[in-house]
Design an enzyme around this catalytic site. Structure first.
Site, mmCIF file in Angstrom:
data_model
loop_
_atom_site.group_PDB
_atom_site.id
_atom_site.type_symbol
_atom_site.label_atom_id
_atom_site.label_comp_id
_atom_site.label_asym_id
_atom_site.label_seq_id
_atom_site.Cartn_x
_atom_site.Cartn_y
_atom_site.Cartn_z
ATOM 1 N N SER A 1 -13.275 -0.249 9.801
ATOM 2 C CA SER A 1 -12.197 -0.084 8.472
ATOM 3 C C SER A 1 -12.745 -0.904 7.379
ATOM 4 C CB SER A 1 -10.879 -0.371 9.001
ATOM 5 O OG SER A 1 -10.282 -0.263 7.569
ATOM 6 N N ALA A 2 -12.858 -0.127 6.137
ATOM 7 C CA ALA A 2 -13.037 -1.106 5.100
ATOM 8 C C ALA A 2 -12.080 -1.770 4.906
ATOM 9 C CB ALA A 2 -13.269 0.064 4.002
ATOM 10 N N LYS B 1 -5.713 10.207 1.516
ATOM 11 C CA LYS B 1 -5.874 8.989 2.010
ATOM 12 C C LYS B 1 -7.017 8.517 0.679
ATOM 13 C CE LYS B 1 -7.111 6.194 5.762
ATOM 14 N NZ LYS B 1 -7.342 6.369 7.333
ATOM 15 N N ASP C 1 -17.709 3.027 13.352
ATOM 16 C CA ASP C 1 -16.407 3.111 12.719
ATOM 17 C C ASP C 1 -15.804 1.651 12.529
ATOM 18 O OD1 ASP C 1 -14.067 3.778 11.332
ATOM 19 O OD2 ASP C 1 -13.799 5.554 12.843
ATOM 20 N N LYS D 1 -3.992 -1.792 13.873
ATOM 21 C CA LYS D 1 -3.377 -0.876 14.675
ATOM 22 C C LYS D 1 -3.722 -1.148 16.153
ATOM 23 C CE LYS D 1 -5.650 2.240 11.472
ATOM 24 N NZ LYS D 1 -5.954 3.558 10.809
ATOM 25 N N GLU E 1 0.785 -1.166 -0.044
ATOM 26 C CA GLU E 1 0.173 0.004 -0.031
ATOM 27 C C GLU E 1 0.960 1.336 -0.004
ATOM 28 O OE1 GLU E 1 -1.608 1.745 3.516
ATOM 29 O OE2 GLU E 1 -0.797 -0.015 4.916
HETATM 30 N N1 PSU Z 1 -2.140 0.987 10.445
HETATM 31 C C1 PSU Z 1 -1.114 1.781 10.975
HETATM 32 N N2 PSU Z 1 -0.945 2.916 10.412
HETATM 33 C C2 PSU Z 1 -1.614 3.233 9.370
HETATM 34 C C3 PSU Z 1 -2.716 2.459 8.697
HETATM 35 C C4 PSU Z 1 -2.785 1.458 9.383
HETATM 36 O O1 PSU Z 1 -0.387 1.345 11.907
HETATM 37 O O2 PSU Z 1 -1.335 4.367 8.674
HETATM 38 C C5 PSU Z 1 -3.425 2.872 7.405
HETATM 39 C C6 PSU Z 1 -3.515 1.768 6.402
HETATM 40 O O3 PSU Z 1 -3.242 2.055 5.321
HETATM 41 C C7 PSU Z 1 -5.052 0.994 6.580
HETATM 42 C C8 PSU Z 1 -5.651 2.615 7.033
HETATM 43 O O4 PSU Z 1 -5.381 0.638 5.538
HETATM 44 O O5 PSU Z 1 -4.562 3.313 7.765
HETATM 45 C C9 PSU Z 1 -7.004 2.129 7.735
HETATM 46 O O6 PSU Z 1 -7.598 3.329 8.005
HETATM 47 P P1 PSU Z 1 -9.049 3.453 8.547
HETATM 48 O O7 PSU Z 1 -9.217 3.257 9.975
HETATM 49 O O8 PSU Z 1 -9.369 4.711 8.086
HETATM 50 O O9 PSU Z 1 -10.031 2.413 7.465
HETATM 51 MN MN MN Z 2 -12.480 4.452 9.689
#
Ligand code: PSU
Ligand code: MN
Length: 305
Positions: A141-142, A86, A139, A160, A26
């Site tokens: 994540s996708a 993003k 919330d 995360k 990514e």
């Molecule tokens: N995990 C991390 N740092 C990040 C991400 C994940 O420790 O920056 C990023 C990745 O690109 C992941 C995205 O796909 O965050 C998920 O974001 P969201 O929670 O908005 O779906």
């Molecule tokens: Mn989100």
């Protein structure tokens, strides 16, 4: 493959045509959204180098000049490190149709692109998941839905650290995603080797991980497999240190009104401060380690077919 919307690097096209291993990456973690500069550039350089050292071709995804890209040259990689917009899967068609200058792909957008061009292994740091308080905010994540939807192995160090990890595992189970620990029985905790949350399944080699994916696809599963790899021992942070740093960072984010996509970079920077900078080398080491494991799985998949 080249269409108006999607360009794949020649090196990636050639590797796929000859059934040689390819690993998708990514770009959000290598942008300012994921890691501070210059650590983000170092992280990408180490990931692509270890993929090549393990005999695979790296395929970095991004949106550049309104085109979705799989595989970038060095000049194009530079644009990631300065980028801050993003692009998740829901954003990808809009970014192309509206010709965004630059878009940093998340896990979900990268999986769309990897699957579209036939790349079957993808490496990242930590996936997105179910956020704390999701029962109120919704919330989630996708990334999770994308892992379920696309036939790609995702290699990560867990999710995360500030997510609701038990609920994230429940959600992965609900989506029917095979989750395997790589030489571990528990879900890794990104900077920590373990969260003490048990995993249903374990593999002990890249060959075993590849066999799980191959079995899923032989059975007609349309989706992916999640391989969860602990951060290398030498770089891991103690659980108590991480827990305190994350809690403090989140409280500070809430006090300063930091919300939405800004939360991750904020928390990462705060945790780096609170750990006297030790979270950064851990982050780089786990991303590099995941990329190497992913290259091994890609090679094993090529050997299976
Ligand atoms: N995990 C991390 N740092 C990040 C991400 C994940 O420790 O920056 C990023 C990745 O690109 C992941 C995205 O796909 O965050 C998920 O974001 P969201 O929670 O908005 O779906
Ligand atoms: Mn989100």
């Amino acid at each position: 493959m080249t269409t108006g919307s999607l360009v794949v690097a020649d090196e990636v096209v050639a590797a796929l045509a000859e059934s040689r291993p390819v690993v998708a990456l990514e770009s959000t973690i290598f942008s300012t959204l994921g890691l501070p500069s210059p650590a983000n550039a170092e992280a990408l350089a180490r990931c692509t180098a270890v993929i090549r050292a393990n005999g695979a071709v790296p395929a970095v995804t991004a949106v550049i000049d309104g085109v979705a890209r799989v595989g970038l040259d060095a000049g194009e990689e530079q644009r990631i490190h300065a980028g801050s917009r993003k692009v998740a899967n829901r954003d990808l068609p809009v970014a192309i149709a509206q010709r965004w200058d630059f878009g940093a792909t998340t896990v979900s957008a990268s999986l769309v692109l990897a699957a579209r061009v036939g790349v079957t292994v993808f490496a990242t740091g930590g996936i997105g998941g179910v956020h704390r308080g999701a029962e109120r905010t919704g919330d989630i994540s996708a990334d999770l839905g994308a892992i379920a939807a696309h036939p790609v192995v995702t290699v990560c160090a867990g999710a995360k650290a500030f997510l609701d990890l038990p609920r994230t595992l429940e959600h992965l189970e609900m989506l029917g995603i095979p989750v395997v620990g790589y030489s571990t029985d528990t879900f890794p905790g990104f900077w920590m080797r373990s969260t003490n949350l048990p995993l249903a399944h374990r593999v002990n080699s890249t060959r075993e991980a590849a066999a799980v994916a191959q079995a899923a696809w032989d059975l007609g599963y349309g989706g992916g497999v999640l391989v969860a790899v602990p951060v290398p021992e030498s770089e891991a942070l103690p659980a108590a240190v991480v827990a305190r740093a994350v809690a403090d960072a989140e409280a500070e984010a809430a006090r300063s009104g930091v919300t939405g996509p800004a939360v991750t970079p904020f928390v990462l920077a705060r945790v780096a401060d609170a750990t006297q900078g030790r979270s950064l080398p851990a982050n780089l080491a786990l991303a590099e380690h995941n990329a190497g494991v992913a290259a091994g799985i890609a090679a094993a998949l090529c050997a299976l077919v």
